[in-house]
Design a protein around this motif. Structure first.
Motif, short mmCIF file in Angstrom:
data_model
loop_
_atom_site.label_atom_id
_atom_site.label_comp_id
_atom_site.label_asym_id
_atom_site.label_seq_id
_atom_site.Cartn_x
_atom_site.Cartn_y
_atom_site.Cartn_z
N MET A 1 67.20 49.17 25.76
CA MET A 1 66.88 50.29 26.78
C MET A 1 68.02 51.43 27.01
SD MET A 1 65.24 47.86 29.81
CE MET A 1 65.76 49.32 31.18
N LYS A 2 69.15 50.72 26.68
CA LYS A 2 70.19 51.79 26.93
C LYS A 2 70.63 52.72 25.79
CE LYS A 2 72.66 49.14 30.51
NZ LYS A 2 74.07 48.53 31.11
N GLY A 3 69.97 52.05 24.55
CA GLY A 3 70.22 53.02 23.44
C GLY A 3 71.56 53.39 23.11
N ASP A 4 71.96 54.42 22.84
CA ASP A 4 73.09 54.73 22.20
C ASP A 4 74.07 55.35 23.50
OD1 ASP A 4 72.18 57.10 22.61
OD2 ASP A 4 72.49 58.06 20.57
N LYS A 5 73.96 55.14 24.75
CA LYS A 5 74.70 55.72 25.80
C LYS A 5 75.85 55.00 25.93
CE LYS A 5 70.32 57.15 28.22
NZ LYS A 5 69.55 57.06 29.39
N GLU A 6 75.71 53.74 25.70
CA GLU A 6 76.85 52.70 25.81
C GLU A 6 76.84 51.77 24.58
OE1 GLU A 6 76.42 50.51 29.52
OE2 GLU A 6 75.69 52.17 30.60
N THR B 1 67.12 52.56 6.89
CA THR B 1 67.50 53.11 5.67
C THR B 1 67.83 54.61 5.95
OG1 THR B 1 66.94 51.14 4.44
CG2 THR B 1 67.17 53.13 3.59
N ALA B 2 66.38 54.98 6.34
CA ALA B 2 66.38 56.36 6.55
C ALA B 2 67.39 57.09 7.39
CB ALA B 2 64.78 56.93 7.21
N ALA B 3 67.68 56.48 8.57
CA ALA B 3 68.56 56.74 9.74
C ALA B 3 70.00 56.73 9.11
CB ALA B 3 68.52 55.73 10.76
N LEU B 4 70.28 55.84 8.15
CA LEU B 4 71.58 55.80 7.36
C LEU B 4 71.68 56.93 6.65
CD1 LEU B 4 74.37 54.60 6.58
CD2 LEU B 4 73.06 53.36 4.90
N LEU C 1 75.40 50.71 13.03
CA LEU C 1 75.04 52.07 12.20
C LEU C 1 75.51 53.06 13.68
CD1 LEU C 1 74.04 54.09 10.22
CD2 LEU C 1 71.83 53.90 11.31
N MET C 2 75.01 52.80 14.84
CA MET C 2 75.13 53.75 15.86
C MET C 2 76.82 53.77 16.21
SD MET C 2 72.18 52.44 18.24
CE MET C 2 72.99 52.96 19.88
N PHE D 1 76.66 47.51 8.96
CA PHE D 1 75.07 47.82 9.20
C PHE D 1 74.59 47.54 7.69
CE2 PHE D 1 71.92 50.84 7.44
CZ PHE D 1 70.81 50.66 8.30
N LYS D 2 74.85 47.87 6.34
CA LYS D 2 74.46 47.49 5.25
C LYS D 2 74.37 46.17 4.99
CE LYS D 2 75.87 51.81 3.02
NZ LYS D 2 76.64 52.50 1.92
#
Length: 533
Positions: free
Chosen positions: A265-270, A337-340, A307-308, A315-316
């Motif tokens: 829910m918080k994602g990359d905010k924290e 993988t696309a995000a990386l 990754l974030m 991540f890998k």
């Protein structure tokens, strides 16, 4: 040579079993076997004590140490393997074993192997063989839990009498709610969760648990309710429930799932804090109690958090472990993988990975939409339309159809846009949506000089609009037919609604009203001229 005196040791073994002192009993049995290695009673006694005392490795070693006697303990052998997490071996061992608990153990092993369809059916079958009400409720509860990960989550809920059992068992009611959630019947699931909480409170209070203990037991219900709220976009309410569970505590799996969902829910905010929290929640003990899809989701989320936070190597490694452990290359991994690749400024690699998956059967919406977005950024409008076409099913979503048409028109492919609209309008059940599509078909055909096709579209449109707009549509339709088929235009014109007549209108009154309007306008004009002077 004198016969060994093992009588006192057998007495100790029996007394230990009766008193629940299984470690002491296992020691007595082991001493007997040192003197009489093939004593079947001592052998069985040792294995029983070891299993009851949680000494599964010792039980397995003893069974394997004497193949002759071990063959007679096929159920115990399978159970030891099951408790040690060796599920594939346990399943092989249980086949053909004659034991009253074989069906239940087999169902439990299937559950752990992720064979949820088979496990659910087997638990249902077990429930029919139970003479005790509590055993039947437990079997049905397990069936509902297994069904959550199956292709038909609501199947166990059709079992005769299950509704009556749910009035008595909060665990069964909770698992039934989870099954309904998996079937996307969220409102019904929420109602069952409310019922499960009431039943749980009543049961736990009767067992004299204090409020803190009750709240801890209710943790799974709160987490499931929060998940439904999260799915409905009610994020604040969901977050409060997750935080409540984390504050009151609970089982490893409950805390782990609550943490995972809160992090999502918080994602990359924290991101940094989320990663620490997630790492603490993802214990082996917690994941061991989850469904395999839940374990996989937790692992993917942990990799994405790495990754974030810029931990690319972590991540890998995480992605490799997921592929190795779960044996798949799911679409979430393609997106990861696309995000990386995008993070490493390699858009071509990202697009290649996504396009490969799009070309497979039934790609998911996130994969298609991400691929379409990257293609649009490159200005490849026709390619965007082709990719989005993968989402056009027998009942296409109007938004997807509109996007495809827009991309076709941007690339100058009017015929392609018309083809998309003509196919889609045949499957649309909503008159309002169909009306918009037919209007666009008429307009595009008119622009292309295809007057007859435009008129035909308007003729269909007449049946989709209400009375207030019907006259205008019919008038436009007749006008178009008049350009290519005068006879048809004349025939259709007879169906046009009659113009309002002058009957009942007071001519003198109209003239007086007009005269007053002219007088007011003249007065306003004169005032404006005086102001200018």
């Amino acid at each position: 040579m004198a016969a060994p005196n093992v009588g006192p040791l057998f007495q100790t073994l029996q007394a230990s079993i009766n008193d629940g002192e299984y470690e002491k009993g296992a020691q007595a049995a082991a001493q007997i076997l040192e003197q009489v290695p093939d004593d079947e009673d001592a052998f069985k006694g040792f294995v029983a004590c070891a299993l009851h005392g949680g000494m599964y490795e010792e039980a397995l070693k003893r069974i394997k140490s004497n193949p002759t006697l071990g063959k007679k303990l096929g159920f115990e052998h399978s159970y030891a393997l099951y408790r040690l997490g060796k599920f594939s071996e346990a399943m092989k061992q249980i086949k053909g074993v004659q034991h009253s608990g074989t069906e239940v153990l087999s169902a439990q092993i299937r559950f752990r192997l992720g064979q949820y369809n088979e496990a659910s059916k087997q638990f249902v079958q077990c429930s029919k063989q139970c003479e005790d009400d509590l055993e039947r409720q437990e079997a049905l509860s397990n069936a509902a839990a297994a069904a959550t990960g199956s292709a038909d989550p609501t199947a166990p809920l059709q079992v005769k009498g299950i509704r009556d059992d749910m009035d008595e068992s909060w665990e069964l009611t909770y698992n039934a709610a989870c099954a309904l959630t998996a079937a996307d019947q969220l409102q019904s699931a929420m109602e069952l969760l409310d019922k499960a909480e009431d039943l749980a409170r009543e049961t736990l209070e009767s067992e004299e648990l204090d409020e803190a203990e009750i709240e801890e037991e209710l943790g799974p219900i709160y987490v499931q309710r929060a998940y439904i709220l999260q799915s409905q976009g009610k994020l604040m309410e969901a977050a409060k429930l997750y935080e409540k569970v984390l504050a009151t505590g609970g089982t490893d799996s409950t805390i782990s799932i609550a943490t995972n969902n809160l992090v999502v829910m918080k994602g990359d905010k924290e991101a940094m804090q989320s990663q620490r929290r997630h790492k603490g929640a993802c214990t082996i003990a917690a994941q061991d109690k989850m469904l395999i899809p839940q374990q996989r989701t937790m692992s993917v989320n942990r990799a994405l958090l790495a990754l974030m936070t810029g931990k690319i190597d972590q991540f890998k490694d995480g992605i490799k472990q997921i592929k190795s452990k779960f044996g798949d290359d799911g679409e979430d991994l393609v997106l990861a993988t696309a995000a990386l690749a995008l993070r490493e400024k390699k858009p071509a690699e990202a697009l290649s990975a996504l396009q490969t998956r799009v070309e497979s059967d039934s790609p998911s919406v996130p994969v298609v939409m991400t691929c379409a977005q990257l293609l649009q950024m490159k200005g490849q409008h026709d390619a965007v339309a082709t990719v989005l076409s993968k989402l056009v099913t027998s009942k296409p979503l109007p938004g997807i159809v509109s996007a495809i048409v827009g991309m076709r028109l941007k690339s100058g492919d009017v015929d392609g846009a018309l083809e998309t609209l003509n196919r889609a309008v045949q499957s649309i059940d909503e008159p309002g949506v169909a009306a918009l599509m037919l209007w666009d078909i008429a307009k595009l055909n008119r622009q292309q000089g295809k007057v007859a096709e435009a008129a035909a579209a308007l003729e269909q449109l007449v049946g989709c609009v209400d009375a207030s707009a019907r006259a205008a549509v019919m008038s436009a339709m007749v006008d178009l037919w008049a350009q290519v088929d005068a006879d048809k235009a004349l025939k259709l014109s007879s169906k046009l609604p009659a113009l309002p007549t002058a009957e009942g209108i007071d001519i003198d009154e109209l003239e007086q009203a007009a005269r007053k309007r002219r007088t007011r306008t003249s007065t306003q004009d004169n005032k404006a001229e005086e102001d200018d002077d």
